[in-house]
Design a protein around this motif. Structure first.
Motif, mmCIF file in Angstrom:
data_model
loop_
_atom_site.group_PDB
_atom_site.id
_atom_site.type_symbol
_atom_site.label_atom_id
_atom_site.label_comp_id
_atom_site.label_asym_id
_atom_site.label_seq_id
_atom_site.Cartn_x
_atom_site.Cartn_y
_atom_site.Cartn_z
ATOM 1 N N ASP A 42 0.846 -1.197 0.000
ATOM 2 C CA ASP A 42 0.000 0.000 0.000
ATOM 3 C C ASP A 42 0.883 1.249 0.000
ATOM 4 N N ALA A 84 2.559 6.606 3.812
ATOM 5 C CA ALA A 84 3.132 7.955 3.884
ATOM 6 C C ALA A 84 4.410 7.959 4.721
ATOM 7 N N GLU A 114 4.258 9.216 -0.586
ATOM 8 C CA GLU A 114 3.475 7.991 -0.398
ATOM 9 C C GLU A 114 3.934 6.925 -1.400
ATOM 10 N N GLN A 174 2.140 10.557 10.295
ATOM 11 C CA GLN A 174 0.748 10.521 10.734
ATOM 12 C C GLN A 174 0.308 11.851 11.348
ATOM 13 N N ASP A 222 -3.877 14.846 6.058
ATOM 14 C CA ASP A 222 -4.263 14.283 4.761
ATOM 15 C C ASP A 222 -3.419 13.074 4.364
ATOM 16 N N MET A 273 -2.291 9.141 4.371
ATOM 17 C CA MET A 273 -2.999 7.883 4.517
ATOM 18 C C MET A 273 -2.854 7.371 5.952
ATOM 19 N N ARG A 274 -3.990 6.983 6.548
ATOM 20 C CA ARG A 274 -3.952 6.503 7.924
ATOM 21 C C ARG A 274 -3.404 5.074 7.972
ATOM 22 N N THR A 331 -3.565 1.554 9.349
ATOM 23 C CA THR A 331 -4.538 0.673 9.989
ATOM 24 C C THR A 331 -3.816 -0.255 10.967
ATOM 25 N N HIS A 359 -1.540 -2.437 9.014
ATOM 26 C CA HIS A 359 -0.285 -1.783 8.601
ATOM 27 C C HIS A 359 0.710 -1.750 9.757
#
Length: 351
Positions: free
Chosen positions: A196, A199, A215, A239, A243, A245-246, A248, A251
């Motif tokens: 994925d 960031a 990213e 983080q 804006d 990507m979070r 999870t 991840h």
């Protein structure tokens, strides 16, 4: 990425294990007296022609004796095991200027130097500047803290040791292809999560028009090659941007697994850079680390290394998304911090 779509196991010399890699000294190269004289003379000629070390190019830094050995070393970096230790420049006998010019010129035979920070430094200084890694604008090489396993923004990273620390400061290497192979075999869902676009914080080295983070997937499969980009602390600090990507829970578990494998002594190994030693590492297939260290009190004895980020014209193809970090994916002109070439400099002291 779906588990059933994971790329195949990575084979070949880039997927080595720690004990295997250090069992042989084939990765250690010793410079001969005539090669050192050739380097010193080339550095003297280059500086007499132009006092700016940043002006040195392969074309004006001729090494008829050493050059063919460096071509073979370059091939081993790009297509082989991915690392080399070259011993040793006489840094206690040469001036700082001659040492820096010799290291820079030798590096030009492995690739084109790229800027390492927003100041345009193409010759970097790795030492403790008394800064705190918790500051999001500080890069960890500027502290005495452990760096943890990571990659740099170039095809090849080169270091030369000017002074060792009082204790600690060892260099560690691990194959990112081996990490992928283990994750693919034992933790396929976690391996898939690292494809994925995660960031990573730029830590203040932001060019006009760029986001303060990029990213790029940790694992990139492109042109039948696996390339890895990684710096966990900078992934975590990204983080802070709303804006980005979070991450999870999956991840985070995948990143923790990646870190655990990096730190597995069955996969990695340590080396100690002594004064004059040069280390070169292929960033796309290896991660490097530096252990924490205790420094000397006397300023003249403090741990100090010079660094090069090199872009090889013969480097592997990279996926287009890597342009977010490398500016372009064109071999020979990619990597580093996006700073106009007119402002590139090679300072002899950290600043």
């Amino acid at each position: 990425m779906q588990i059933d779509a994971l790329p195949p196991e990575i084979m070949g010399p880039s997927a080595w294990l720690g004990p295997e890699a250090c069992a042989s000294d084939r990765w250690i190269h010793y410079l001969k007296d005539e090669e050192l004289r050739e380097l010193e003379q080339a550095a003297q000629r280059a500086l007499a022609t132009h006092p700016d070390i940043a002006a040195i190019r392969r074309e004006n830094f001729m090494l008829p004796t050493l050059g063919p050995r460096l071509a073979r070393l370059h091939d081993e970096l790009i297509h082989g095991g991915g690392f080399a230790l070259v011993r040793a420049l006489p840094v206690r006998e040469w001036s700082r200027e001659i040492t820096a010019a010799a290291f820079f010129g030798l590096g030009c035979h492995l690739g084109h130097p790229r800027p390492q920070n927003a100041k345009g430094h193409v010759l970097g200084h790795v030492m403790d500047l008394g800064l705190n890694a918790d500051d999001p604008k500080v890069r960890i090489y500027q502290t005495h803290e452990r760096q943890t396993f990571h990659t740099d923004s170039s095809d090849i990273v080169g270091l030369v040791c000017l002074h060792q620390a009082k204790s600690g400061g060892d260099s560690a290497l691990v194959s990112s292809n081996t990490i992928y192979n283990v994750m693919r075999r034992d933790y396929p869902s976690l391996a898939a999560a690292l494809f994925d676009p995660i960031a990573t914080d730029r830590r203040g080295d932001v060019a006009p028009g760029q986001k303060p983070y990029f990213e790029i997937p940790v694992f990139s499969w492109h042109a039948q090659l696996m390339s890895t980009i990684y710096q966990r602390q900078y992934i975590d600090s990204a983080q802070r941007f709303d804006d980005a990507m979070r991450l999870t829970p999956l991840h985070v578990e995948a990143l923790d697994c990646f870190d655990a494998l990096s730190n597995d002594t069955r996969l990695n190994f340590l080396m100690r850079l002594e004064a004059g030693d040069m280390q070169f590492v292929h960033n796309h297939t290896l991660l490097h680390d530096r252990t924490a260290f205790e420094d000397w009190q006397e300023p003249a004895r403090k741990r100090h290394l010079l660094r090069l980020w090199l872009s090889s014209p013969q480097a592997r193809p990279l996926a287009p998304v890597w342009a977010e970090r490398y500016g372009t994916v064109e071999p020979g002109v990619r990597g580093g911090v996006m700073v106009p070439a007119a402002s590139w400099i090679a300072p002899l002291e950290p600043n």
